[in-house]
Design an enzyme around this catalytic site. Structure first.
Site, PDB file in Angstrom:
ATOM      1  N   ARG A  73     -77.523 -20.441 -10.184  1.00 56.45           N
ATOM      2  CA  ARG A  73     -77.749 -21.372  -9.071  1.00 56.45           C
ATOM      3  C   ARG A  73     -78.929 -20.858  -8.257  1.00 56.45           C
ATOM      4  O   ARG A  73     -78.992 -19.689  -7.883  1.00 56.45           O
ATOM      5  CB  ARG A  73     -76.482 -21.448  -8.203  1.00 56.45           C
ATOM      6  CG  ARG A  73     -76.576 -22.387  -7.016  1.00 56.45           C
ATOM      7  CD  ARG A  73     -76.659 -23.831  -7.472  1.00 56.45           C
ATOM      8  NE  ARG A  73     -76.498 -24.755  -6.361  1.00 56.45           N
ATOM      9  CZ  ARG A  73     -77.401 -25.017  -5.426  1.00 56.45           C
ATOM     10  NH1 ARG A  73     -78.578 -24.392  -5.465  1.00 56.45           N
ATOM     11  NH2 ARG A  73     -77.159 -25.883  -4.475  1.00 56.45           N
ATOM     12  N   ARG A  89     -71.041 -18.062 -10.297  1.00 54.75           N
ATOM     13  CA  ARG A  89     -72.378 -18.320 -10.837  1.00 54.75           C
ATOM     14  C   ARG A  89     -73.350 -17.249 -10.345  1.00 54.75           C
ATOM     15  O   ARG A  89     -73.217 -16.754  -9.214  1.00 54.75           O
ATOM     16  CB  ARG A  89     -72.879 -19.691 -10.390  1.00 54.75           C
ATOM     17  CG  ARG A  89     -72.081 -20.857 -10.897  1.00 54.75           C
ATOM     18  CD  ARG A  89     -72.579 -22.171 -10.321  1.00 54.75           C
ATOM     19  NE  ARG A  89     -72.512 -22.194  -8.865  1.00 54.75           N
ATOM     20  CZ  ARG A  89     -72.796 -23.270  -8.121  1.00 54.75           C
ATOM     21  NH1 ARG A  89     -73.201 -24.385  -8.697  1.00 54.75           N
ATOM     22  NH2 ARG A  89     -72.699 -23.213  -6.799  1.00 54.75           N
ATOM     23  N   ASP A 107     -81.209 -26.834  -2.335  1.00 55.82           N
ATOM     24  CA  ASP A 107     -80.238 -27.797  -2.841  1.00 55.82           C
ATOM     25  C   ASP A 107     -80.983 -29.069  -3.223  1.00 55.82           C
ATOM     26  O   ASP A 107     -81.680 -29.662  -2.382  1.00 55.82           O
ATOM     27  CB  ASP A 107     -79.202 -28.101  -1.758  1.00 55.82           C
ATOM     28  CG  ASP A 107     -78.229 -29.189  -2.173  1.00 55.82           C
ATOM     29  OD1 ASP A 107     -77.746 -29.142  -3.321  1.00 55.82           O
ATOM     30  OD2 ASP A 107     -77.949 -30.080  -1.349  1.00 55.82           O
ATOM     31  N   THR A 108     -80.861 -29.480  -4.464  1.00 50.57           N
ATOM     32  CA  THR A 108     -81.455 -30.747  -4.907  1.00 50.57           C
ATOM     33  C   THR A 108     -80.354 -31.796  -5.000  1.00 50.57           C
ATOM     34  O   THR A 108     -79.177 -31.470  -5.164  1.00 50.57           O
ATOM     35  CB  THR A 108     -82.132 -30.607  -6.283  1.00 50.57           C
ATOM     36  OG1 THR A 108     -81.136 -30.260  -7.267  1.00 50.57           O
ATOM     37  CG2 THR A 108     -83.214 -29.534  -6.253  1.00 50.57           C
ATOM     38  N   ASP A 122     -81.435 -27.719  -9.487  1.00 46.17           N
ATOM     39  CA  ASP A 122     -81.301 -26.392  -8.893  1.00 46.17           C
ATOM     40  C   ASP A 122     -80.380 -25.457  -9.688  1.00 46.17           C
ATOM     41  O   ASP A 122     -79.877 -24.469  -9.154  1.00 46.17           O
ATOM     42  CB  ASP A 122     -80.788 -26.506  -7.453  1.00 46.17           C
ATOM     43  CG  ASP A 122     -79.486 -27.303  -7.354  1.00 46.17           C
ATOM     44  OD1 ASP A 122     -78.780 -27.424  -8.367  1.00 46.17           O
ATOM     45  OD2 ASP A 122     -79.190 -27.820  -6.257  1.00 46.17           O
ATOM     46  N   GLU A 136     -77.790 -34.526  -6.508  1.00 39.61           N
ATOM     47  CA  GLU A 136     -76.990 -34.418  -7.724  1.00 39.61           C
ATOM     48  C   GLU A 136     -77.436 -35.400  -8.804  1.00 39.61           C
ATOM     49  O   GLU A 136     -78.013 -36.451  -8.512  1.00 39.61           O
ATOM     50  CB  GLU A 136     -75.512 -34.671  -7.412  1.00 39.61           C
ATOM     51  CG  GLU A 136     -74.898 -33.707  -6.404  1.00 39.61           C
ATOM     52  CD  GLU A 136     -74.727 -32.298  -6.951  1.00 39.61           C
ATOM     53  OE1 GLU A 136     -74.836 -32.126  -8.177  1.00 39.61           O
ATOM     54  OE2 GLU A 136     -74.484 -31.384  -6.146  1.00 39.61           O
TER      55      GLU A 136
END
Length: 270
Positions: A77, A128, A82-83, A63, A85
């Site tokens: 971002r 970001r 949300d993927t 992501d 980690e």
């Protein structure tokens, strides 16, 4: 052929969910390649002419990417997703993180630029950039990650909520299909991903498989030699009383050593 590969992938994931047997290897690189082929052919293409185009430098995570922005190298971002980690300083590698990163990497392969759709706020508290990401062909990267069970809808902070309803509808379908991150109960939480829940479930499934395997041996106690193919593809057979016999899950059972060797299996060293 591409649609056939995709159909096999979906069937495999759904079947594994139905039998409650899940592994971090459920989606292999060859599966990702099939998904990418299907995505490039079948994904909806959006008009990106109204978005901003930037030079793509590299893929950091499932992501997160890095682009050239106003002459500087900057992280972007992906908004609202949300993927798992892949290289977190405290969370480490999470199941399906490498697959999500590989999917994003392959989807953007060969793309020297990407299109960014910004929402109201351009940056997060870590400075970001925040954006919705599209390929040159107009494929939404966020949509595809959610559709294939490689991301969850998360970090919903006003005023950046433009596509939240769209993304939630895609996630709902993936969740109902129990694919990817949704194939293991309780792995996905409101706070992120629970590795303990994931491995507790998968370890339980291994125990179930071993129990079923042992029952099969009991029902045919004259053929107790276990033939197993290890991670390197080597065919090894294990005899009763050998060190790894109880922990070995058999692909084939043999009545005699001669039968095992005739099938191409070699004896275990211990």
């Amino acid at each position: 052929m591409k649609k056939f590969i995709f159909a096999i992938f979906i069937s495999t994931v759904v079947l594994s969910a139905c039998t409650e047997e899940t592994s971090t290897k459920t989606i292999e690189n060859e599966d990702i390649e099939g998904l990418i082929s299907s995505t490039l052919e079948n994904a909806e293409k959006y008009d990106v002419s109204r978005f901003e185009e930037f030079e793509l430098e590299n893929v950091i995570d499932g992501d997160t990417i890095r682009i050239k922005y106003n002459g500087s190298s900057e992280k972007v971002r992906f908004l609202l997703v949300d993927t798992p980690e892949t290289n977190h300083e405290t969370l480490g590698v999470q199941p399906y993180g490498p697959q999500a990163k590989e999917f994003t990497k392959q989807l953007l392969a060969g793309q020297d630029t990407v299109y960014l759709e910004f929402d109201v706020s351009y940056r997060d508290k870590y400075k970001r950039l925040l954006a919705y990401i599209y390929t040159k062909e107009g494929i939404s990267v966020q949509e595809q990650l959610l559709q294939h069970g490689l991301a969850r809808v998360a970090y919903i902070y006003a005023p950046n909520t433009k596509h939240v309803d769209w993304f939630k509808s895609i996630q709902k379908t993936a969740r109902q299909s129990t694919i990817g991150i949704w194939s293991v109960e309780d792995y996905v939480t409101n706070r992120g991903y629970d590795k303990d829940a994931y491995y507790a479930t998968t370890d339980k499934n291994k125990d179930v498989k071993k129990t079923e395997n042992d029952k099969s041996i009991t029902n045919n106690n004259s053929c107790v030699i276990k033939g197993n193919i290890n991670s390197k593809g080597n065919k090894i057979y294990h005899m009763l009383g050998q060190r790894d016999y109880d922990n070995t899950i058999a692909e084939e059972m043999f009545c005699t050593e001669e039968e095992a060797e005739a099938a191409g299996f070699l004896p275990a060293k211990q």
